[in-house]
Scaffold this motif. Structure first.
Motif, PDB file in Angstrom:
ATOM      1  N   VAL A 191      41.364  50.697  41.281  1.00  0.00           N
ATOM      2  CA  VAL A 191      40.771  50.159  40.060  1.00  0.00           C
ATOM      3  C   VAL A 191      39.480  49.444  40.416  1.00  0.00           C
ATOM      4  O   VAL A 191      39.403  48.744  41.425  1.00  0.00           O
ATOM      5  CB  VAL A 191      41.734  49.176  39.356  1.00  0.00           C
ATOM      6  CG1 VAL A 191      41.028  48.414  38.247  1.00  0.00           C
ATOM      7  CG2 VAL A 191      42.930  49.934  38.789  1.00  0.00           C
ATOM      8  N   THR A 192      38.486  49.640  39.577  1.00  0.00           N
ATOM      9  CA  THR A 192      37.238  48.888  39.708  1.00  0.00           C
ATOM     10  C   THR A 192      37.076  48.036  38.462  1.00  0.00           C
ATOM     11  O   THR A 192      37.088  48.564  37.344  1.00  0.00           O
ATOM     12  CB  THR A 192      36.032  49.828  39.871  1.00  0.00           C
ATOM     13  OG1 THR A 192      36.221  50.641  41.028  1.00  0.00           O
ATOM     14  CG2 THR A 192      34.755  49.028  40.026  1.00  0.00           C
ATOM     15  N   ALA A 193      36.949  46.731  38.652  1.00  0.00           N
ATOM     16  CA  ALA A 193      36.826  45.798  37.530  1.00  0.00           C
ATOM     17  C   ALA A 193      35.598  44.930  37.720  1.00  0.00           C
ATOM     18  O   ALA A 193      35.171  44.666  38.848  1.00  0.00           O
ATOM     19  CB  ALA A 193      38.077  44.921  37.420  1.00  0.00           C
ATOM     20  N   ALA A 194      35.023  44.480  36.601  1.00  0.00           N
ATOM     21  CA  ALA A 194      33.831  43.632  36.632  1.00  0.00           C
ATOM     22  C   ALA A 194      34.234  42.201  36.293  1.00  0.00           C
ATOM     23  O   ALA A 194      34.544  41.888  35.144  1.00  0.00           O
ATOM     24  CB  ALA A 194      32.794  44.144  35.639  1.00  0.00           C
ATOM     25  N   PHE A 195      34.232  41.322  37.296  1.00  0.00           N
ATOM     26  CA  PHE A 195      34.604  39.919  37.102  1.00  0.00           C
ATOM     27  C   PHE A 195      33.362  39.063  36.875  1.00  0.00           C
ATOM     28  O   PHE A 195      32.288  39.357  37.408  1.00  0.00           O
ATOM     29  CB  PHE A 195      35.369  39.398  38.314  1.00  0.00           C
ATOM     30  CG  PHE A 195      36.811  39.830  38.352  1.00  0.00           C
ATOM     31  CD1 PHE A 195      37.807  39.002  37.849  1.00  0.00           C
ATOM     32  CD2 PHE A 195      37.176  41.060  38.872  1.00  0.00           C
ATOM     33  CE1 PHE A 195      39.137  39.389  37.876  1.00  0.00           C
ATOM     34  CE2 PHE A 195      38.503  41.461  38.906  1.00  0.00           C
ATOM     35  CZ  PHE A 195      39.486  40.620  38.406  1.00  0.00           C
ATOM     36  N   SER A 196      33.540  38.014  36.103  1.00  0.00           N
ATOM     37  CA  SER A 196      32.424  37.111  35.836  1.00  0.00           C
ATOM     38  C   SER A 196      31.961  36.436  37.114  1.00  0.00           C
ATOM     39  O   SER A 196      32.683  36.386  38.114  1.00  0.00           O
ATOM     40  CB  SER A 196      32.838  36.045  34.815  1.00  0.00           C
ATOM     41  OG  SER A 196      33.777  35.150  35.393  1.00  0.00           O
ATOM     42  N   GLU A 197      30.759  35.900  37.065  1.00  0.00           N
ATOM     43  CA  GLU A 197      30.172  35.265  38.240  1.00  0.00           C
ATOM     44  C   GLU A 197      31.042  34.120  38.743  1.00  0.00           C
ATOM     45  O   GLU A 197      31.266  33.980  39.952  1.00  0.00           O
ATOM     46  CB  GLU A 197      28.772  34.754  37.882  1.00  0.00           C
ATOM     47  CG  GLU A 197      28.005  34.152  39.030  1.00  0.00           C
ATOM     48  CD  GLU A 197      26.605  33.739  38.610  1.00  0.00           C
ATOM     49  OE1 GLU A 197      25.810  33.400  39.500  1.00  0.00           O
ATOM     50  OE2 GLU A 197      26.315  33.761  37.396  1.00  0.00           O
ATOM     51  N   ALA A 198      31.562  33.303  37.818  1.00  0.00           N
ATOM     52  CA  ALA A 198      32.380  32.158  38.221  1.00  0.00           C
ATOM     53  C   ALA A 198      33.711  32.608  38.822  1.00  0.00           C
ATOM     54  O   ALA A 198      34.148  32.075  39.847  1.00  0.00           O
ATOM     55  CB  ALA A 198      32.629  31.249  37.022  1.00  0.00           C
ATOM     56  N   ASP A 199      34.359  33.599  38.206  1.00  0.00           N
ATOM     57  CA  ASP A 199      35.659  34.060  38.701  1.00  0.00           C
ATOM     58  C   ASP A 199      35.529  34.780  40.036  1.00  0.00           C
ATOM     59  O   ASP A 199      36.420  34.699  40.888  1.00  0.00           O
ATOM     60  CB  ASP A 199      36.326  34.978  37.676  1.00  0.00           C
ATOM     61  CG  ASP A 199      36.790  34.226  36.436  1.00  0.00           C
ATOM     62  OD1 ASP A 199      36.862  32.983  36.498  1.00  0.00           O
ATOM     63  OD2 ASP A 199      37.066  34.884  35.420  1.00  0.00           O
ATOM     64  N   ALA A 200      34.431  35.501  40.222  1.00  0.00           N
ATOM     65  CA  ALA A 200      34.255  36.276  41.451  1.00  0.00           C
ATOM     66  C   ALA A 200      34.193  35.388  42.684  1.00  0.00           C
ATOM     67  O   ALA A 200      34.552  35.822  43.789  1.00  0.00           O
ATOM     68  CB  ALA A 200      32.999  37.135  41.359  1.00  0.00           C
ATOM     69  N   THR A 201      33.758  34.142  42.523  1.00  0.00           N
ATOM     70  CA  THR A 201      33.682  33.240  43.678  1.00  0.00           C
ATOM     71  C   THR A 201      35.058  32.903  44.223  1.00  0.00           C
ATOM     72  O   THR A 201      35.177  32.434  45.363  1.00  0.00           O
ATOM     73  CB  THR A 201      32.953  31.944  43.298  1.00  0.00           C
ATOM     74  OG1 THR A 201      33.685  31.278  42.240  1.00  0.00           O
ATOM     75  CG2 THR A 201      31.540  32.229  42.810  1.00  0.00           C
ATOM     76  N   GLU A 202      36.110  33.127  43.423  1.00  0.00           N
ATOM     77  CA  GLU A 202      37.468  32.811  43.849  1.00  0.00           C
ATOM     78  C   GLU A 202      38.198  34.028  44.425  1.00  0.00           C
ATOM     79  O   GLU A 202      39.360  33.926  44.820  1.00  0.00           O
ATOM     80  CB  GLU A 202      38.269  32.250  42.674  1.00  0.00           C
ATOM     81  CG  GLU A 202      37.670  30.989  42.067  1.00  0.00           C
ATOM     82  CD  GLU A 202      38.529  30.443  40.933  1.00  0.00           C
ATOM     83  OE1 GLU A 202      39.763  30.441  41.096  1.00  0.00           O
ATOM     84  OE2 GLU A 202      37.976  30.036  39.902  1.00  0.00           O
ATOM     85  N   LEU A 203      37.523  35.172  44.452  1.00  0.00           N
ATOM     86  CA  LEU A 203      38.183  36.405  44.881  1.00  0.00           C
ATOM     87  C   LEU A 203      37.834  36.748  46.324  1.00  0.00           C
ATOM     88  O   LEU A 203      36.710  36.527  46.778  1.00  0.00           O
ATOM     89  CB  LEU A 203      37.768  37.563  43.971  1.00  0.00           C
ATOM     90  CG  LEU A 203      38.140  37.417  42.500  1.00  0.00           C
ATOM     91  CD1 LEU A 203      37.601  38.592  41.700  1.00  0.00           C
ATOM     92  CD2 LEU A 203      39.647  37.305  42.327  1.00  0.00           C
TER      93      LEU A 203
END
Length: 344
Positions: free
Chosen positions: A200-212
């Protein structure tokens, strides 16, 4: 005259009764309104501080795709004479997918081979005569390279599968060019995907991506498949962002080791990734915690119904509850502020 007094007395009595009744009804309404106001003023919602697990997740929409894809492209510009693969076909590596007209390429190969033979004959004569063979040797090398190129051109008229998988697109037509419009340099004549390996390819927000980060557990829920859900892991987070309409997102790849039976590339899904988890934490409903300039506060309701605004330290800010690292103990009751317009 006496006959006229009786109706007057009755009318007066009736009017007096109506006035008394109206007064009593008004007093009753005012009393009820006062009681309701008092009840609303004293109505509060409280929650109990408890011990449990606090979890934080981030979520984004995504799409299913094959984890292994390839494109097959002709190596020689020519006219397509046969297409042997159709969308949905399962093919093996090296299998013939399409054929192009090889007439010109084979003619060029014949000429290149003739030139090579002539160059070799010239080298033999120079060696027999004992003359300088440098030029003849260079000519042989050039002719050999020409033959290699001509052989590759003939091979380029046959389109073979670069990997095993399922044909997902045929971008050319019979009688058309081996380089279909829109495919020059960027795509293939035939597209292949391994449908047994999905991700799966998903587009996470800038803020959420920092936690991934790679290795985190993810839950994938299908939009079109009722009740379909699978567990995967974050495989990679793109190091660069994608910006569209001033919205910055990061593409995140999530593995699908055990997808549902009806899972297919292109389907829409929702990806939830656990980014924080604390067990045996002192926790309280997130709605009861207020953010202030220097930290966080809660309003504690004591046993005597007295209210105390108390500073607390917050650890993990979970989806529904906050971890309290200091300032509260399990069993205490805190007030949840009412939402505007009524009780929350």
């Amino acid at each position: 005259m006496k006959a006229l007094r009786r109706p007057s007395t009755a009318v007066n009595a009736l009017l007096a009764l109506l006035i008394v009744g109206a007064g009593f009804q008004g007093w009753t309404l005012l009393r009820d309104a006062g009681s309701e106001t008092g009840a609303n003023a004293s109505e509060i919602r409280t929650v109990t501080v408890s011990e449990g697990t606090v979890t934080r997740t981030v979520e984004a929409a995504g799409n299913v795709a094959s984890a292994a894809t390839a494109t097959a492209t002709f190596g020689t510009a020519s006219t397509v004479t046969a297409i042997k693969a159709r969308v949905g076909d399962t093919v093996s590596a090296g299998q013939l997918l399409a054929q192009a007209d090889a007439t010109d390429a084979e003619r060029d190969l014949g000429l290149a081979r003739a030139d090579l033979q002539a160059a070799r004959d010239a080298l033999d004569r120079a060696q027999t005569a004992g003359t300088d063979t440098s030029a003849a040797t260079n000519e042989v090398a050039r002719a050999e390279l020409a033959v290699d190129g001509a052989e590759a051109a003939v091979g380029g008229t046959k389109l073979t599968a670069p990997m095993a998988g399922t044909v997902t697109a045929v971008n050319g037509t019979l009688g058309g060019s081996t380089r279909p419009a829109g495919q020059q340099g960027s795509g293939g004549f035939v597209d292949i995907a391994d449908l047994t390996k999905l991700q799966v390819t998903a587009a996470f927000s800038e803020a959420d991506a920092t936690e991934l980060k790679a290795g985190q557990s993810a839950t994938v829920t299908w939009t079109a498949l009722r009740g379909a859900e699978a567990t995967g892991q974050v495989v990679a987070v793109d190091p660069t962002a994608t910006s569209r309409n001033d919205v910055v997102t990061y593409r995140v790849a999530v593995s699908l080791p055990n997808p549902p039976e009806d899972a297919k590339p292109g389907q829409t899904v929702t990806v939830s990734v656990i980014t924080g988890n604390v067990e045996k934490a002192v926790q309280v409903d997130a709605a009861a915690v207020s953010a202030v300039r220097d930290g966080h506060t809660v309003t504690v309701l004591g046993g005597d119904r007295k209210r105390e605004i108390r500073e607390v330290e917050v650890g993990l800010e979970g989806d529904e509850a906050y971890q309290i690292t200091s300032g509260l103990t399990a069993g205490e009751r805190v007030i949840v502020p009412l939402a505007e317009g009524g009780a929350g």
